[in-house]
Scaffold this motif. Structure first.
Motif, PDB file in Angstrom:
ATOM      1  N   LYS A  36      40.887  53.118 -31.311  1.00  0.00           N
ATOM      2  CA  LYS A  36      41.629  54.369 -31.534  1.00  0.00           C
ATOM      3  C   LYS A  36      40.823  55.389 -32.337  1.00  0.00           C
ATOM      4  CE  LYS A  36      46.242  52.418 -31.037  1.00  0.00           C
ATOM      5  NZ  LYS A  36      47.539  52.100 -31.693  1.00  0.00           N
ATOM      6  N   ASP A  37      39.914  54.892 -33.152  1.00  0.00           N
ATOM      7  CA  ASP A  37      39.097  55.803 -33.970  1.00  0.00           C
ATOM      8  C   ASP A  37      38.086  56.590 -33.127  1.00  0.00           C
ATOM      9  OD1 ASP A  37      40.381  54.914 -36.213  1.00  0.00           O
ATOM     10  OD2 ASP A  37      38.915  53.317 -36.612  1.00  0.00           O
ATOM     11  N   ASP A  38      37.904  56.196 -31.869  1.00  0.00           N
ATOM     12  CA  ASP A  38      36.933  56.880 -30.998  1.00  0.00           C
ATOM     13  C   ASP A  38      37.476  58.202 -30.448  1.00  0.00           C
ATOM     14  OD1 ASP A  38      35.196  54.785 -31.370  1.00  0.00           O
ATOM     15  OD2 ASP A  38      35.802  53.722 -29.557  1.00  0.00           O
ATOM     16  N   LYS A  39      38.772  58.491 -30.698  1.00  0.00           N
ATOM     17  CA  LYS A  39      39.382  59.749 -30.233  1.00  0.00           C
ATOM     18  C   LYS A  39      39.581  60.669 -31.426  1.00  0.00           C
ATOM     19  CE  LYS A  39      43.844  60.255 -29.504  1.00  0.00           C
ATOM     20  NZ  LYS A  39      45.210  60.128 -28.970  1.00  0.00           N
ATOM     21  N   ILE A  59      39.868  67.793 -27.604  1.00  0.00           N
ATOM     22  CA  ILE A  59      39.732  66.389 -28.000  1.00  0.00           C
ATOM     23  C   ILE A  59      38.351  65.876 -27.602  1.00  0.00           C
ATOM     24  CG2 ILE A  59      40.629  64.036 -27.596  1.00  0.00           C
ATOM     25  CD1 ILE A  59      42.559  65.760 -29.194  1.00  0.00           C
ATOM     26  N   ALA A  60      37.759  65.080 -28.481  1.00  0.00           N
ATOM     27  CA  ALA A  60      36.490  64.404 -28.165  1.00  0.00           C
ATOM     28  C   ALA A  60      36.738  62.892 -28.179  1.00  0.00           C
ATOM     29  CB  ALA A  60      35.421  64.767 -29.182  1.00  0.00           C
ATOM     30  N   GLU A  71      25.669  69.063 -32.524  1.00  0.00           N
ATOM     31  CA  GLU A  71      25.225  68.452 -33.778  1.00  0.00           C
ATOM     32  C   GLU A  71      26.406  68.258 -34.725  1.00  0.00           C
ATOM     33  OE1 GLU A  71      22.346  67.122 -34.562  1.00  0.00           O
ATOM     34  OE2 GLU A  71      21.592  67.635 -32.554  1.00  0.00           O
ATOM     35  N   GLU A  72      27.248  69.293 -34.817  1.00  0.00           N
ATOM     36  CA  GLU A  72      28.441  69.216 -35.673  1.00  0.00           C
ATOM     37  C   GLU A  72      29.395  68.127 -35.183  1.00  0.00           C
ATOM     38  OE1 GLU A  72      30.524  72.805 -36.701  1.00  0.00           O
ATOM     39  OE2 GLU A  72      28.668  73.982 -36.622  1.00  0.00           O
ATOM     40  N   LEU A  73      29.551  68.058 -33.841  1.00  0.00           N
ATOM     41  CA  LEU A  73      30.443  67.050 -33.248  1.00  0.00           C
ATOM     42  C   LEU A  73      29.943  65.637 -33.554  1.00  0.00           C
ATOM     43  CD1 LEU A  73      32.707  66.040 -31.347  1.00  0.00           C
ATOM     44  CD2 LEU A  73      31.153  66.427 -29.429  1.00  0.00           C
ATOM     45  N   LYS A  74      28.652  65.417 -33.360  1.00  0.00           N
ATOM     46  CA  LYS A  74      28.071  64.085 -33.583  1.00  0.00           C
ATOM     47  C   LYS A  74      28.233  63.651 -35.040  1.00  0.00           C
ATOM     48  CE  LYS A  74      24.721  64.418 -29.809  1.00  0.00           C
ATOM     49  NZ  LYS A  74      23.315  64.671 -29.439  1.00  0.00           N
ATOM     50  N   TYR A  96      30.607  64.811 -37.160  1.00  0.00           N
ATOM     51  CA  TYR A  96      32.047  64.666 -37.430  1.00  0.00           C
ATOM     52  C   TYR A  96      32.604  63.364 -36.840  1.00  0.00           C
ATOM     53  CZ  TYR A  96      37.058  65.795 -37.347  1.00  0.00           C
ATOM     54  OH  TYR A  96      38.417  65.764 -37.528  1.00  0.00           O
ATOM     55  N   SER A  97      32.167  63.035 -35.615  1.00  0.00           N
ATOM     56  CA  SER A  97      32.708  61.849 -34.924  1.00  0.00           C
ATOM     57  C   SER A  97      31.814  60.623 -35.047  1.00  0.00           C
ATOM     58  CB  SER A  97      32.925  62.168 -33.434  1.00  0.00           C
ATOM     59  OG  SER A  97      33.885  63.164 -33.266  1.00  0.00           O
TER      60      SER A  97
END
Length: 636
Positions: free
Chosen positions: A280-283, A309-310, A363-366, A368-369
């Motif tokens: 669940k943490d992957d969303k 959503i990512a 870069e920001e997404l990587k 953050y997630s």
């Protein structure tokens, strides 16, 4: 990327032919199936999935219900009544439909049951107002020959046709009810293994057996081919592809679907090697993070208050773009699924940066997630209420591909001969008994009557047309296979006219106009009949017929008379015609001096420009020769 070869994957194919029957009324009411765009009745429904007798939900119905569509129905009193609106129980089964289906079953040597039990087949996409389609198994077994190939019959059913889709606007789906309830016979063949080039012949041969009864409808939409495709290593998974409208598409559809299935097996092995598992943490909700992203798609979604959503996928870098064969990718499978829910699409890591999403956004997404170099990810935009359902379905699909290879889908044929996701394959919970209609008893007398009425074979029918109308074998075959065979016979019966000319107009002229992009559905049978009546009466020339047909098929006119007026077609009397021809000859004296009687060629071109559609080419040619000879005589 490998080159795909269909000969190496062990393809099995099964056909399902759906053919409308030429009855005077619908299957369970007295309404006439009249096509019309004028609707005087309008109502709406919300359909939901319900449990079967054993307390189970059908997976296809459950999946369809996730779209949460409002269904708007349009009807008119001519072609539908309270039965179609599901406000009145069904009437008795149409006798003509019953007789025709028994004849078809007998012609295919299929074993007819002595008792027929009407069933309800759950359909909640809106194409049936009731939420189900009425169907009954008539017979099983049997066979037919397609040249040297013997094709087994699995089953023959009699059922109601669905409503006609009129379009979608947001959360509203629209249907017209004129086609709902039209009797339809469904014939499913046994699976067979043949060369790709044989599949069209197999479908054509079955269609010809149906047409030989002279009791099935002709024309666009009256016959439809669904095709079932499986491959040797597919673990027994059979994919049903719906809506193959043209026989020429069959070969392409089967080849593409076999390639897709074999490609998915290769993708499955790759995912297994990655050891991917979802948590669940992957969303993550990245709406705020992407609020300044320059992508127009992202910004438009945010303006509509949608969520961005990512979803991250551990150790799956390169997996969404991996293409074992051209056009086959995991990213494409996910995109098809997302579009089912009315979402424009999905971005995956193997195609980014692109579409206005920049490296800085990634870069920001990587960060953050917590997406690492070996990980993959998806980005999608959706209304809040759909997000959880869509993400769940994406994960379920990828997990299924990982664990089993090929998802068990119902797919839709595209114009390009490919297939796209339609819905999951229905299960056993889809079918349950119809409580409003008692069992139908088939008597021995009915079976004997059906046996007596088995039609002549296609070959005998063609020979009959050749002999009766003195037309060549090729033209006999074309007119028999066309939707105009009934009209052709009526024209010849009522009008004193050359059958070869009539068949050529119906088969070649109309087909050529269709190839130019014109719509033959605008050309009604009564207007075609009228054109030949005007020809017999000398009010229109042979050359005019294609001109007026073109005018109607282009939507410029509705009737022959209107088309004649719009195309400036009017018959020229003999005196006026002679005067025009004489003037043409006088104006072209130099050509006649140089070419003598051979001048008829260039002068014919000049004459036809002025007289096209106003007089017969044969008469014009004869008059030109007459006046050219006269002119040559005067020049001596």
């Amino acid at each position: 990327m490998e080159e795909f070869s269909i000969n190496n994957v062990g393809v099995k194919v099964g056909l399902e032919i759906h053919q409308q029957l030429a009855t005077n009324k619908k299957l369970f009411c007295n309404c006439m199936p009249i096509e019309s765009d004028e609707y005087s009745i309008k109502f709406q429904r919300k359909l939901r999935a319900s449990k079967s007798e054993l307390g189970e939900f059908d997976p296809a119905a459950l999946f369809e219900s996730t779209k949460s569509k409002t269904i708007m129905y349009y009807a008119n009193h001519e072609s539908s009544c309270l039965v179609e609106q599901d406000e009145e129980p069904p009437h008795e089964l149409d006798e003509d439909a019953r007789k025709i289906t028994l004849i078809i079953s007998s012609a295919l040597k299929s074993n007819i049951f002595s008792e027929i039990y009407p069933m309800r087949k759950t359909v909640i996409d809106g194409s049936n107002t009731t939420g189900f389609q009425r169907t009954m198994l008539i017979s099983q077994g049997g066979f037919y020959n397609a040249g040297d190939i013997k094709i087994g019959i699995q089953s023959i059913c009699l059922e109601e046709d669905a409503a006609k889709i009129l379009g979608e606007e947001g959360s509203i789906r629209k249907f017209g009810l004129e086609r709902l309830g039209v009797p339809l016979v469904e014939i499913a063949t046994d699976p067979f293994e043949v060369e790709l080039t044989e599949i069209k012949k197999i479908a054509l041969s079955l269609g010809r057996i149906l047409r030989s009864t002279k009791q099935v409808k002709r024309g666009l939409g009256s016959i439809r081919q669904d095709v079932n495709v499986s491959i040797k290593d597919g673990g027994g998974v059979v994919i049903e592809v719906k809506g193959v409208q043209q026989l020429d598409q069959l070969e392409k559809v089967v080849e593409y679907e076999a390639k897709r299935q074999h490609g998915l097996l290769k993708i499955s092995k790759k995912i297994q090697e990655s050891n991917w598992n979802f948590s669940k943490d992957d969303k993550k909700d990245i709406t705020e993070l992407f609020s300044k992203c320059k992508s127009k798609i992202i910004q438009n979604a945010i303006k509509k208050n949608q969520k961005i959503i990512a979803i991250s996928f551990k150790n799956m870098a390169g997996m969404f773009g991996f293409s074992p064969y051209e056009g086959i990718r995991l990213g494409r499978e996910v995109a098809e699924l997302v579009r089912f829910f009315g979402i424009g699409g999905v971005f995956h890591s193997d195609e980014l940066p692109n579409y206005g999403i920049e490296e800085s956004d990634l870069e920001e997404l990587k960060k953050y997630s917590e997406i690492k170099e070996n990980d993959a990810f998806l980005i999608l935009a959706s209304p809040q209420e759909k997000i959880n359902t869509i993400v769940d379905q994406i994960i379920l699909r990828i997990e299924h591909i990982k664990d089993h290879g090929i998802p068990i889908d119902t797919r839709l044929a595209t114009q390009a001969g490919e297939t796209k996701f339609l819905r999951p394959r229905p299960g056993a919970a889809r079918m349950y008994p119809e409580t409003d209609i008692p069992p139908i008893i088939i008597t021995k007398e009915e079976l004997l009557e059906a046996e007596k009425n088995i039609p002549k074979s296609w070959d005998d029918s063609i020979k009959g047309l050749e002999t009766k109308y003195k037309i060549n074998p090729q033209l006999a075959e074309q007119i028999f296979d066309s939707r105009y065979i009934g009209l052709f016979e009526k024209i010849i019966e009522k009008i004193n006219i050359n059958p070869t000319f009539v068949a050529s107009v119906l088969c070649s002229s109309i087909t050529n106009l269709e190839r130019s992009g014109l719509d033959s559905n605008l050309l009604k049978n009564e207007e075609i009949m009228k054109s030949f009546q005007l020809l017999e009466a000398g009010k229109i020339a042979k050359e005019s017929i294609e001109i007026v047909f073109e005018n109607i098929m282009a939507g410029k006119s509705k009737t022959i008379e209107e088309a004649m007026k719009n195309a400036s077609i009017q018959s020229v009397n003999k005196d006026d015609l002679e005067k025009i021809i004489e003037e043409i000859v006088e104006k072209n004296e130099e050509i006649i001096k140089n070419q003598k009687e051979r001048a008829v060629g260039p002068l014919m071109g000049i004459a036809m420009k002025e007289l096209r559609g106003k007089a017969s080419g044969e008469i014009i040619n004869n008059l030109l020769l007459k006046y050219i000879k006269k002119k040559i005589q005067n020049l001596k």
